[in-house]
Design an enzyme around this catalytic site. Structure first.
Site, PDB file in Angstrom:
ATOM      1  CB  CYS A 214      -1.001  -0.022   1.142  1.00 10.35           C
ATOM      2  SG  CYS A 214      -0.309   0.041   2.778  1.00 10.35           S
TER       3      CYS A 214
ATOM      4  CB  CYS B 159      -4.110   1.200  -3.070  1.00  8.79           C
ATOM      5  SG  CYS B 159      -2.379   1.079  -2.600  1.00  8.79           S
TER       6      CYS B 159
ATOM      7  CB  CYS C  23      -1.463   0.289  -5.700  1.00 11.86           C
ATOM      8  SG  CYS C  23      -2.838  -0.127  -4.643  1.00 11.86           S
TER       9      CYS C  23
END
Length: 147
Positions: free
Chosen positions: A10, A82, A87
């Site tokens: 993330c 994400c 991402c």
């Protein structure tokens, strides 16, 4: 077949990916090598530490790591977490999954402590359910926890 190594990605490597790393270690034990990283690492969020402690997982020794420190050749599966943000990317011929889980962290001053904890618990539950589903699809059921 279960991958031998999983990388959770993330942005800040502070909440979702850290919780996924901790949950995976508990669910898969020594059978899978697990890492997490982010494109803009910061610190492990205190609420992530708190909600994971509630289910017996200690994140206090975890640190946020940069995706740049990960060797793509050491990873079998990348899971991006994400939702609304972009991402991070890791290059290579790696199996990829995208689990768009909203970031539980917020700087909204109107959110109470309990509302923040609820957001983190919801993210934790979603990640855990997806990990258990992954294990079942891969033919290796996870070790069940009491969460």
């Amino acid at each position: 077949m279960m991958p031998k190594s999983i990388l959770f990605l993330c942005v800040a490597n502070s909440a979702r990916s850290q919780m996924a790393e901790g949950l995976s270690r508990k669910l898969f034990g020594e059978h899978v090598r697990v890492e997490s990283a982010g494109s803009s690492p910061s610190r492990v969020h205190p609420f992530a530490i708190e909600v994971m402690r509630e289910i017996g997982i200690d994140l206090t020794t975890h640190v946020s790591k940069s995706v740049d420190t990960i060797d793509p050749a050491s990873v079998d599966l990348v899971v991006t977490l994400c939702a609304e943000e972009v991402c991070p990317v890791i290059l290579g011929k790696i199996e990829r999954l995208h689990w768009p889980i909203p970031d539980p962290a917020s700087t909204d001053p109107t959110l109470s402590r309990e509302q923040m904890l609820a957001r983190f618990r919801a993210a934790r539950g979603e990640i855990q359910a997806r990990l258990e589903g992954l294990a079942e699809r891969q033919g290796k059921g996870p070790r069940r926890s009491s969460t």
